[in-house]
Scaffold this active site. Structure first.
Site, short mmCIF file in Angstrom:
data_model
loop_
_atom_site.label_atom_id
_atom_site.label_comp_id
_atom_site.label_asym_id
_atom_site.label_seq_id
_atom_site.Cartn_x
_atom_site.Cartn_y
_atom_site.Cartn_z
N LEU A 177 3.89 -0.96 -3.14
CA LEU A 177 2.79 -0.09 -2.76
C LEU A 177 2.45 0.88 -3.88
O LEU A 177 1.30 1.24 -4.11
CB LEU A 177 3.17 0.68 -1.49
CG LEU A 177 2.11 1.58 -0.85
CD1 LEU A 177 0.96 0.74 -0.31
CD2 LEU A 177 2.73 2.40 0.29
N SER A 185 8.22 6.43 -12.54
CA SER A 185 9.27 6.32 -13.55
C SER A 185 10.66 6.20 -12.92
O SER A 185 11.59 5.71 -13.55
CB SER A 185 9.23 7.53 -14.48
OG SER A 185 9.39 8.73 -13.74
N ALA A 202 11.26 5.05 -9.39
CA ALA A 202 11.40 3.99 -8.39
C ALA A 202 10.06 3.36 -8.09
O ALA A 202 9.00 3.82 -8.54
CB ALA A 202 11.99 4.58 -7.11
N GLN A 203 10.09 2.30 -7.30
CA GLN A 203 8.87 1.74 -6.72
C GLN A 203 9.04 1.68 -5.21
O GLN A 203 10.15 1.67 -4.69
CB GLN A 203 8.52 0.39 -7.31
CG GLN A 203 9.39 -0.77 -6.92
CD GLN A 203 8.93 -2.06 -7.62
OE1 GLN A 203 8.35 -2.04 -8.70
NE2 GLN A 203 9.19 -3.20 -7.00
N LYS A 262 12.07 3.03 -0.72
CA LYS A 262 12.04 3.49 -2.11
C LYS A 262 13.24 2.86 -2.84
O LYS A 262 14.39 3.07 -2.46
CB LYS A 262 12.13 5.03 -2.14
CG LYS A 262 11.97 5.65 -3.51
CD LYS A 262 11.94 7.16 -3.36
CE LYS A 262 11.78 7.88 -4.69
NZ LYS A 262 11.74 9.35 -4.53
N ASP A 264 7.60 20.93 -5.41
CA ASP A 264 6.60 20.16 -6.16
C ASP A 264 5.45 19.75 -5.25
O ASP A 264 5.24 18.56 -4.99
CB ASP A 264 7.26 18.93 -6.77
CG ASP A 264 6.41 18.27 -7.85
OD1 ASP A 264 5.45 18.92 -8.32
OD2 ASP A 264 6.68 17.12 -8.21
#
Length: 593
Positions: A137, A141, A143-144, A162, A307
């Site tokens: 999805l 840098s 994870a995907q 994740k 963040d």
């Protein structure tokens, strides 16, 4: 789970979304220390050349620095984002560029993701998930992310999985070692030593540990979900059983990313207005809720999202929203939290000299400087910000709370007063949130929003103090204080007064006179202590009698939390009462009953 009535219509069509590019063979970067040093030397040489030729360009300098960190990739991206906190070191343009660091990550093949998941969870994917989307999805840098359907007690739950990138630990470790060598070089060359590069390395180590272990994010998610429930803000459920060091499984949220909302707003304002109406979303209300929630996270929960950029906020119907990606959170120790609260309140009240005092207290290892002069210059900087915040048509960034901080960090840099890293992280949170609020409610009045928060916080504190368990806790604390007096202080007083029963009356009278003088000193000191207590906690009460000389002295005293003040005042009163009792005993020895 999110109720269906809160799921909004999409703002970007699925077919228009950019797909993640997946490559079979991910190249392993191997940066040498010499290459890194050479790259930075060329960068600094270009800066000096532009200065020499009279073509200095701060924005170009900032952009090129960002490009270097993006070229290095890996852990350098995280290091650049941490350096972006140093608004006391770099120009605003540089900090803005480093905050926007993005690494165009390529996706990795599904067979690698499967291997990682099955290794971490100890079972084949088919036994854990009803279905699993092989196409990622999103990719970053670290994870995907994949969509999946989790099997859980006969339920089928839509989740996101994740998965950490392969070889990330070794890659990050190499980058971190090179960065440490580079930092040690700066230290050995004595480059701006007052900025405490050692603390930068500590922050890098902490980031390295937390980024590579998703269990930290899972733990933060559970705590934030519990806290934000009272803010009426949703946090995705983390499925603890399936969260390991390299795999994280959490609830899928079917909403609209704030980043997509802003992109559409900039390209098609009419489309966003239509979407707002369709989903009963008031941008101004969302902006205020986000801002007030961050203040509450800092001052009441003592656990805040570190963040809050637009990619970590998901919009729902009826002006509701979800906060995601809890990998970066922060908290403050009690003293620093009180200092920051008083700093923010002083700004909202327009008391800029007082705000300057609190800002100076954020400093670490304050050098020998003319603090009075520093205070005057900082107050002038705050005053400039306050005047700008009243102007119409000015950019949101210039009149935001982060803008106020920027005005005085320049003064701190001038006098080599380094800021506390914790304070810088809070500032980063507000800057990140500004990325959304400036589009949701560009006319947001910081003064009004802080005062609105204070009213809500006072009401919550009053309600909280009236709860039976808190009343019992207050009485227990008072009882403990009295018991400490009876068990520790009173026996010593009695032991000291007993020998006097054997002395002559003249000696008893002499000591009584001395103790009476001491009690007078304690009384005067107590009045002074009471004044300082009122100054720090209830300033409006003593404001009419506050003079400039006294104000200058009291400002130098350390801040003491409310409950500690209660203990000090009780102890002072008990000491005064004990002295009077001793005097009474001694005078009876002289004059009889």
């Amino acid at each position: 789970m999110i109720k269906k009535k809160y799921i909004p219509t999409p703002i970007v069509e699925k077919k228009k979304r950019k797909k993640v590019k997946v490559v079979e063979n991910l190249e392993t970067r191997r940066l040498s220390t010499l290459y890194v040093i050479w790259r930075f030397l060329v960068y600094f040489a270009r800066i000096q050349y532009r200065k020499f030729t009279g073509k200095a360009d701060v924005q170009k300098t900032a952009t090129q620095l960002r490009e270097i960190f993006e070229e290095f990739g890996g852990f350098w991206v995280k290091a650049g984002q941490i350096l972006a906190l140093r608004t006391d070191l770099f120009p605003q343009e540089v900090c803005d560029e480093l905050r926007s660091l993005q690494y165009e990550a390529l996706g990795f093949p599904f067979h690698i993701a499967r291997s990682t998941i099955e290794s971490e969870l100890g079972a084949p994917i088919e036994k854990i998930f009803e279905s699993f989307d092989e196409e990622p999805l999103a990719a970053a840098s670290i994870a995907q992310i994949h969509r999946a359907v989790l099997r859980k007690k006969k339920k089928k739950i839509s989740v996101v999985v994740k998965v950490q990138r392969p070889g990330l630990a070794d890659s990050f470790k190499r980058d971190l070692d090179i960065i440490k060598i580079f930092v040690n070089l700066l230290v050995s060359l004595n480059v701006t030593p007052y900025l405490r590069w050692d603390e930068f390395v500590v922050e890098l180590d902490k980031t390295f540990k937390e980024e590579l272990d998703f269990r930290y994010e899972a733990a933060n998610g559970r705590r934030m979900k519990k806290n934000l429930k009272f803010h009426k803000i949703y946090v995705p459920t983390v499925y603890q059983k399936y969260c390991k060091r390299r795999v994280l499984v959490m609830e899928f949220i079917d909403g609209v990313l704030m980043s997509d909302y802003i992109k559409t707003l900039l390209s098609d304002r009419a489309r966003v207005k239509q979407w707002d109406d369709e989903n009963d979303v008031d941008p101004k209300e969302v902006g205020e809720k986000l801002y007030i929630s961050l203040l509450r996270q800092i001052f009441e929960d003592n656990l805040y999202h570190g963040d809050l950029h637009p990619g970590n906020i998901i919009l729902l119907r009826k002006s509701k929203f979800v906060l995601i990606d809890l990998g970066s959170t922060g908290s403050l120790d009690k003293e620093l939290r009180n200092i920051y609260l008083n700093y923010v309140n002083a700004l909202s009240e327009g008391d800029y000299p007082k705000a300057s005092d609190y800002f100076i207290r954020f400093g670490v290892d304050i050098p020998k400087a003319n603090i009075s002069r520093v205070r005057v210059e900082m107050a002038r900087g705050f005053d400039t910000w306050g005047a700008k915040s009243e102007l119409k048509g000015l950019s949101y960034r210039e009149k935001s709370l982060g803008g106020a901080t920027q005005e005085v960090t320049n003064v701190g840099f001038k006098y080599k007063i380094p800021s506390n890293w914790t304070f810088l992280k809070i500032t980063r949170s507000f800057f990140a949130l500004d990325g959304s609020v400036q589009y949701l409610t560009p006319e947001l009045d910081v003064f009004k929003i802080i005062k609105k928060y204070n009213k809500q916080a006072d009401r919550r504190a009053l309600i909280n103090s009236l709860r039976p368990e808190n009343i019992r806790a207050s009485f227990k604390q008072l009882s403990d204080t009295v018991n400490q007096y009876n068990n520790l202080i009173l026996p010593q007083v009695r032991q000291q007064t007993m020998p006097f029963e054997l002395t002559v009356n003249r000696s008893a009278l002499t000591l009584a006179v001395i103790l009476r003088s001491l009690s007078s000193v304690v009384l005067i000191g107590g009045l002074g202590t009471l004044y300082v207590f009122l100054y720090q906690q209830y300033f409006k009460i003593i404001q009419p009698i506050n003079t400039e000389i006294v104000d200058e002295v009291v400002r130098q005293l350390p801040y003491i939390p409310y409950l500690e003040w209660v203990g000090i005042l009780i102890l002072g009163g008990l000491t005064f009462r004990v002295l009077l009792a001793c005097i009474d005993i001694l005078e009876r020895k002289e004059f009889g009953n």
